[in-house]
Design an enzyme around this catalytic site. Structure first.
Site, short mmCIF file in Angstrom:
data_model
loop_
_atom_site.label_atom_id
_atom_site.label_comp_id
_atom_site.label_asym_id
_atom_site.label_seq_id
_atom_site.Cartn_x
_atom_site.Cartn_y
_atom_site.Cartn_z
N ASN A 9 0.87 -1.19 0.00
CA ASN A 9 0.00 0.00 0.00
C ASN A 9 0.90 1.23 0.00
OD1 ASN A 9 -1.84 2.01 0.41
ND2 ASN A 9 -2.34 1.44 2.51
N LYS A 11 0.10 4.31 -0.26
CA LYS A 11 -0.50 5.52 0.32
C LYS A 11 -0.25 6.69 -0.64
CE LYS A 11 -0.05 3.26 4.74
NZ LYS A 11 0.12 3.30 6.17
N HIS A 94 -9.25 1.44 5.64
CA HIS A 94 -7.93 1.59 6.25
C HIS A 94 -8.05 2.56 7.43
CE1 HIS A 94 -3.75 2.65 6.85
NE2 HIS A 94 -3.43 1.55 6.19
N GLU A 166 -4.78 -4.72 11.15
CA GLU A 166 -3.71 -3.73 11.31
C GLU A 166 -3.90 -2.98 12.62
OE1 GLU A 166 -1.88 -2.42 7.30
OE2 GLU A 166 -3.53 -1.11 7.79
N GLY A 172 3.30 2.34 10.72
CA GLY A 172 4.29 3.38 10.49
C GLY A 172 5.10 3.76 11.73
N SER A 212 4.11 -2.09 10.26
CA SER A 212 5.57 -2.17 10.35
C SER A 212 6.13 -3.54 9.96
CB SER A 212 6.05 -1.77 11.75
OG SER A 212 5.68 -0.42 12.02
#
Ligand SMILES: O=C[C@H](O)COP(=O)(O)O
Length: 250
Positions: A9, A11, A94, A166, A172, A212
Protein backbone atom coordinates in the site's frame (compact mmCIF):
# COMPACT_ATOMS: atom_id res chain seq x y z
CA UNK A 1 -4.69 -24.20 1.43
CA UNK A 2 -4.82 -20.40 1.39
CA UNK A 3 -2.30 -18.66 -0.88
CA UNK A 4 -0.29 -15.94 0.88
CA UNK A 5 -1.09 -12.43 -0.36
CA UNK A 6 1.40 -9.59 0.08
CA UNK A 7 0.01 -6.15 -0.75
CA UNK A 8 2.12 -3.00 -1.02
CA UNK A 9 0.00 0.00 0.00
CA UNK A 10 1.90 3.01 -1.27
CA UNK A 11 -0.50 5.52 0.32
CA UNK A 12 0.22 9.05 -1.02
CA UNK A 13 3.62 8.21 -2.48
CA UNK A 14 5.11 7.96 -5.99
CA UNK A 15 4.32 9.91 -9.13
CA UNK A 16 3.45 8.15 -12.39
CA UNK A 17 7.11 8.27 -13.44
CA UNK A 18 8.27 6.82 -10.13
CA UNK A 19 5.56 4.15 -10.29
CA UNK A 20 6.67 3.00 -13.73
CA UNK A 21 10.34 2.89 -12.75
CA UNK A 22 9.52 0.82 -9.67
CA UNK A 23 7.15 -1.62 -11.38
CA UNK A 24 9.41 -2.33 -14.36
CA UNK A 25 12.09 -3.44 -11.89
CA UNK A 26 9.65 -5.30 -9.62
CA UNK A 27 8.29 -7.27 -12.59
CA UNK A 28 11.79 -8.46 -13.48
CA UNK A 29 12.55 -9.48 -9.90
CA UNK A 30 9.24 -11.31 -9.32
CA UNK A 31 8.55 -13.11 -12.57
CA UNK A 32 7.82 -16.33 -10.73
CA UNK A 33 6.60 -16.46 -7.15
CA UNK A 34 4.23 -18.69 -5.18
CA UNK A 35 3.01 -15.67 -3.19
CA UNK A 36 0.28 -13.46 -4.65
CA UNK A 37 1.84 -10.00 -4.98
CA UNK A 38 -0.31 -6.87 -5.25
CA UNK A 39 0.67 -3.21 -5.49
CA UNK A 40 -1.57 -0.30 -4.61
CA UNK A 41 -0.34 3.00 -6.09
CA UNK A 42 -2.27 6.27 -5.80
CA UNK A 43 -5.27 6.77 -8.14
CA UNK A 44 -3.20 8.93 -10.51
CA UNK A 45 -0.78 6.10 -11.28
CA UNK A 46 -3.26 3.20 -11.59
CA UNK A 47 -3.75 3.39 -15.38
CA UNK A 48 -0.02 3.51 -16.08
CA UNK A 49 0.59 0.72 -13.55
CA UNK A 50 -2.07 -1.48 -15.17
CA UNK A 51 -0.40 -1.04 -18.54
CA UNK A 52 3.08 -1.95 -17.31
CA UNK A 53 1.80 -4.93 -15.29
CA UNK A 54 -0.09 -6.48 -18.22
CA UNK A 55 0.94 -10.13 -18.56
CA UNK A 56 2.72 -10.18 -15.19
CA UNK A 57 1.47 -12.05 -12.10
CA UNK A 58 1.53 -8.83 -10.05
CA UNK A 59 -2.01 -7.58 -9.42
CA UNK A 60 -3.26 -4.06 -8.87
CA UNK A 61 -5.28 -2.61 -5.98
CA UNK A 62 -6.82 0.81 -5.40
CA UNK A 63 -6.60 2.43 -1.98
CA UNK A 64 -10.19 3.63 -1.67
CA UNK A 65 -13.40 4.25 -3.64
CA UNK A 66 -16.87 5.74 -3.25
CA UNK A 67 -19.83 3.34 -2.88
CA UNK A 68 -21.95 5.02 -5.56
CA UNK A 69 -21.40 3.95 -9.15
CA UNK A 70 -21.57 7.56 -10.39
CA UNK A 71 -22.97 10.94 -9.38
CA UNK A 72 -22.21 14.42 -8.11
CA UNK A 73 -19.41 13.49 -5.69
CA UNK A 74 -16.56 15.84 -6.53
CA UNK A 75 -13.16 14.22 -6.15
CA UNK A 76 -14.47 10.68 -5.78
CA UNK A 77 -13.84 7.48 -7.79
CA UNK A 78 -16.27 4.55 -8.23
CA UNK A 79 -15.77 0.79 -8.19
CA UNK A 80 -16.74 0.55 -11.88
CA UNK A 81 -14.00 3.08 -12.76
CA UNK A 82 -11.41 1.06 -10.87
CA UNK A 83 -12.53 -2.20 -12.46
CA UNK A 84 -12.24 -0.71 -15.94
CA UNK A 85 -8.69 0.44 -15.15
CA UNK A 86 -7.64 -3.13 -14.38
CA UNK A 87 -7.77 -3.22 -10.58
CA UNK A 88 -8.36 -6.64 -9.03
CA UNK A 89 -8.52 -5.46 -5.40
CA UNK A 90 -9.54 -2.36 -3.45
CA UNK A 91 -8.35 -1.55 0.08
CA UNK A 92 -11.32 -0.45 2.21
CA UNK A 93 -11.64 0.94 5.73
CA UNK A 94 -7.93 1.59 6.25
CA UNK A 95 -7.40 3.19 9.67
CA UNK A 96 -6.06 6.35 7.99
CA UNK A 97 -9.39 6.65 6.13
CA UNK A 98 -11.27 6.08 9.39
CA UNK A 99 -9.08 8.56 11.31
CA UNK A 100 -8.60 11.41 8.82
CA UNK A 101 -11.71 11.07 6.63
CA UNK A 102 -14.27 9.97 9.23
CA UNK A 103 -15.08 6.65 7.57
CA UNK A 104 -17.47 4.52 9.60
CA UNK A 105 -18.24 0.80 9.50
CA UNK A 106 -21.42 1.69 7.61
CA UNK A 107 -19.40 3.49 4.89
CA UNK A 108 -17.07 0.51 4.68
CA UNK A 109 -20.05 -1.84 4.35
CA UNK A 110 -21.50 0.17 1.45
CA UNK A 111 -18.10 0.22 -0.24
CA UNK A 112 -17.65 -3.54 0.22
CA UNK A 113 -21.02 -4.19 -1.47
CA UNK A 114 -20.30 -1.80 -4.31
CA UNK A 115 -16.84 -3.32 -4.86
CA UNK A 116 -18.33 -6.83 -5.05
CA UNK A 117 -20.96 -5.66 -7.54
CA UNK A 118 -18.12 -4.44 -9.76
CA UNK A 119 -16.20 -7.70 -9.28
CA UNK A 120 -13.43 -6.07 -7.25
CA UNK A 121 -12.10 -7.99 -4.24
CA UNK A 122 -12.27 -5.90 -1.07
CA UNK A 123 -9.32 -5.89 1.33
CA UNK A 124 -11.13 -4.87 4.51
CA UNK A 125 -8.91 -3.28 7.18
CA UNK A 126 -9.66 -3.62 10.87
CA UNK A 127 -7.62 -2.96 14.00
CA UNK A 128 -7.56 -1.44 17.45
CA UNK A 129 -5.99 1.78 18.72
CA UNK A 130 -3.36 1.75 21.46
CA UNK A 131 -5.97 2.81 24.01
CA UNK A 132 -8.31 0.00 22.93
CA UNK A 133 -5.47 -2.52 23.28
CA UNK A 134 -4.46 -1.22 26.69
CA UNK A 135 -8.03 -1.38 27.97
CA UNK A 136 -8.55 -4.94 26.74
CA UNK A 137 -10.93 -3.93 23.95
CA UNK A 138 -9.02 -5.40 20.99
CA UNK A 139 -11.34 -8.33 20.29
CA UNK A 140 -14.52 -6.30 20.75
CA UNK A 141 -13.15 -3.62 18.38
CA UNK A 142 -12.24 -5.94 15.53
CA UNK A 143 -15.45 -7.95 15.98
CA UNK A 144 -17.55 -4.78 15.64
CA UNK A 145 -15.57 -3.67 12.57
CA UNK A 146 -15.88 -7.09 10.89
CA UNK A 147 -19.60 -7.41 11.62
CA UNK A 148 -20.20 -3.86 10.38
CA UNK A 149 -18.17 -4.18 7.21
CA UNK A 150 -19.58 -7.57 6.20
CA UNK A 151 -23.24 -7.02 7.11
CA UNK A 152 -25.62 -8.33 4.47
CA UNK A 153 -23.01 -10.36 2.55
CA UNK A 154 -23.79 -13.90 1.43
CA UNK A 155 -21.40 -16.68 2.53
CA UNK A 156 -20.18 -16.94 -1.08
CA UNK A 157 -19.35 -13.22 -1.15
CA UNK A 158 -17.68 -13.34 2.26
CA UNK A 159 -15.48 -16.29 1.27
CA UNK A 160 -13.77 -14.29 -1.47
CA UNK A 161 -12.78 -11.22 0.49
CA UNK A 162 -9.46 -10.44 2.17
CA UNK A 163 -9.23 -9.02 5.68
CA UNK A 164 -6.22 -7.06 6.93
CA UNK A 165 -5.69 -6.91 10.68
CA UNK A 166 -3.71 -3.73 11.31
CA UNK A 167 -3.27 -2.60 14.90
CA UNK A 168 -3.28 1.20 14.59
CA UNK A 169 -0.40 1.56 17.05
CA UNK A 170 1.83 -0.56 14.78
CA UNK A 171 1.24 1.40 11.55
CA UNK A 172 4.29 3.38 10.49
CA UNK A 173 5.70 3.29 14.03
CA UNK A 174 8.27 0.52 13.74
CA UNK A 175 6.39 -1.31 16.55
CA UNK A 176 5.18 -4.63 15.16
CA UNK A 177 2.76 -6.87 17.01
CA UNK A 178 4.56 -9.98 18.22
CA UNK A 179 3.97 -13.13 16.15
CA UNK A 180 1.84 -14.50 19.01
CA UNK A 181 -0.25 -11.33 19.46
CA UNK A 182 -0.92 -11.02 15.72
CA UNK A 183 -1.83 -14.73 15.53
CA UNK A 184 -4.16 -14.39 18.49
CA UNK A 185 -6.16 -11.56 16.86
CA UNK A 186 -6.14 -13.14 13.39
CA UNK A 187 -7.39 -16.39 14.93
CA UNK A 188 -10.13 -14.46 16.71
CA UNK A 189 -11.16 -12.78 13.44
CA UNK A 190 -11.46 -16.23 11.85
CA UNK A 191 -13.73 -17.30 14.71
CA UNK A 192 -15.92 -14.21 14.18
CA UNK A 193 -16.20 -15.09 10.48
CA UNK A 194 -17.03 -18.71 11.37
CA UNK A 195 -19.82 -17.60 13.72
CA UNK A 196 -21.33 -15.37 11.08
CA UNK A 197 -20.78 -17.36 7.86
CA UNK A 198 -19.78 -20.89 8.90
CA UNK A 199 -16.51 -22.84 9.06
CA UNK A 200 -16.09 -23.34 5.32
CA UNK A 201 -16.13 -19.60 4.71
CA UNK A 202 -13.83 -18.94 7.67
CA UNK A 203 -11.30 -21.45 6.32
CA UNK A 204 -11.38 -19.80 2.87
CA UNK A 205 -10.99 -16.16 3.91
CA UNK A 206 -7.47 -14.79 3.79
CA UNK A 207 -6.50 -12.67 6.80
CA UNK A 208 -3.40 -10.51 6.50
CA UNK A 209 -1.38 -8.73 9.16
CA UNK A 210 -0.23 -5.14 8.65
CA UNK A 211 1.82 -2.73 10.74
CA UNK A 212 5.57 -2.17 10.35
CA UNK A 213 6.12 -5.40 8.38
CA UNK A 214 9.78 -5.62 7.30
CA UNK A 215 11.99 -8.33 5.75
CA UNK A 216 13.27 -9.18 9.25
CA UNK A 217 9.85 -9.88 10.81
CA UNK A 218 7.84 -11.12 7.82
CA UNK A 219 8.84 -14.77 8.09
CA UNK A 220 7.80 -15.17 11.74
CA UNK A 221 4.47 -13.45 11.17
CA UNK A 222 3.60 -15.37 8.00
CA UNK A 223 4.46 -18.69 9.67
CA UNK A 224 1.45 -18.25 11.99
CA UNK A 225 -1.49 -20.49 11.09
CA UNK A 226 -4.04 -17.66 10.76
CA UNK A 227 -1.81 -15.07 9.07
CA UNK A 228 -2.20 -15.37 5.31
CA UNK A 229 -0.12 -12.46 4.11
CA UNK A 230 0.78 -8.85 4.81
CA UNK A 231 -0.45 -5.36 4.06
CA UNK A 232 2.81 -3.45 3.81
CA UNK A 233 3.10 0.33 3.92
CA UNK A 234 6.51 2.01 4.23
CA UNK A 235 8.58 -1.06 3.31
CA UNK A 236 6.64 -1.52 0.06
CA UNK A 237 8.08 1.76 -1.27
CA UNK A 238 11.63 0.40 -1.20
CA UNK A 239 12.50 -2.28 -3.74
CA UNK A 240 14.99 -4.06 -1.51
CA UNK A 241 12.57 -4.26 1.42
CA UNK A 242 9.45 -5.22 -0.54
CA UNK A 243 11.23 -7.96 -2.48
CA UNK A 244 12.95 -9.03 0.75
CA UNK A 245 9.58 -9.49 2.48
CA UNK A 246 8.26 -11.59 -0.40
CA UNK A 247 11.39 -13.73 -0.60
CA UNK A 248 11.55 -14.24 3.16
CA UNK A 249 8.06 -15.74 3.34
CA UNK A 250 8.49 -18.20 0.46
O1 LIG B 1 -1.46 -0.28 4.69
C1 LIG B 1 -0.41 -0.49 5.30
C2 LIG B 1 -0.31 -0.27 6.70
O2 LIG B 1 -0.91 0.91 7.11
C3 LIG B 1 1.02 -0.52 7.32
O3 LIG B 1 1.91 0.55 7.13
P1 LIG B 1 3.43 0.38 7.61
O4 LIG B 1 3.93 -0.89 6.99
O5 LIG B 1 4.14 1.59 7.08
O6 LIG B 1 3.40 0.30 9.09
Amino acid sequence: MRQLIIVGNWKMHKTVTETLEFLVELKEKLSNTAVEVVVSPPFTALAAAAEVLKGSPIALAAQNMHWKKQGAFTGEISSAMLKELGCKYVILGHSERRQYFSETDDHVNKKVKSALESELIPIVCVGESLEQRETGATEATVEKQINGALAGLSPEQAAGIVIAYEPVWAIGTGKTASDEDAQQVNGYIRKVIACRFGNTVAEAVRIQYGGSVKPANAQGLMAQPDIDGALVGGASLKMHDFVGIIQNVL
